[in-house]
Write a protein that holds these residues in place. Sequence first.
Motif, mmCIF file in Angstrom:
data_model
loop_
_atom_site.group_PDB
_atom_site.id
_atom_site.type_symbol
_atom_site.label_atom_id
_atom_site.label_comp_id
_atom_site.label_asym_id
_atom_site.label_seq_id
_atom_site.Cartn_x
_atom_site.Cartn_y
_atom_site.Cartn_z
ATOM 1 N N ALA A 138 72.320 50.642 34.979
ATOM 2 C CA ALA A 138 71.404 51.310 34.056
ATOM 3 C C ALA A 138 69.955 51.039 34.437
ATOM 4 N N LYS A 139 69.671 49.818 34.838
ATOM 5 C CA LYS A 139 68.308 49.465 35.251
ATOM 6 C C LYS A 139 67.902 50.249 36.498
ATOM 7 N N ALA A 140 68.825 50.400 37.435
ATOM 8 C CA ALA A 140 68.549 51.167 38.657
ATOM 9 C C ALA A 140 68.317 52.641 38.334
ATOM 10 N N ARG A 141 69.120 53.194 37.399
ATOM 11 C CA ARG A 141 68.916 54.591 37.005
ATOM 12 C C ARG A 141 67.562 54.772 36.338
ATOM 13 N N ALA A 142 67.176 53.819 35.500
ATOM 14 C CA ALA A 142 65.886 53.904 34.814
ATOM 15 C C ALA A 142 64.736 53.806 35.819
ATOM 16 N N ALA A 143 64.861 52.930 36.796
ATOM 17 C CA ALA A 143 63.817 52.790 37.809
ATOM 18 C C ALA A 143 63.673 54.067 38.612
ATOM 19 N N GLU A 144 64.795 54.692 38.935
ATOM 20 C CA GLU A 144 64.758 55.950 39.681
ATOM 21 C C GLU A 144 64.138 57.064 38.844
#
Length: 90
Positions: free
Chosen positions: A79-85
């Motif tokens: 989820a953190k990676a999706r938010a960063a993207e």
Amino acid sequence: MCRSIRTLFNLEPPATSDEVAAAALQYVRKLSGSTRPSQANQEAFDKAVAAVAAASQELLDSLVTTAPPRDREVEAAKAKARAAERFGNG
């Protein structure tokens, strides 16, 4: 659906009653269009949250799967990676 409501099924450790209640609160807030109901609507709002939480817990308790439970830390990292993207790092 409200982005802050997360999937609660098939997690390790399992979802807590507090997580189910928080999801129910978010759902009722979204549905009613109000984060803080008036005093006149507080009782109806609270009853709705309790009913949605009870139905949600019943659903979670009734669902079955053969898939292995998802690790909360791994799901949080995804989820953190999706938010960063989506939003960038800054």
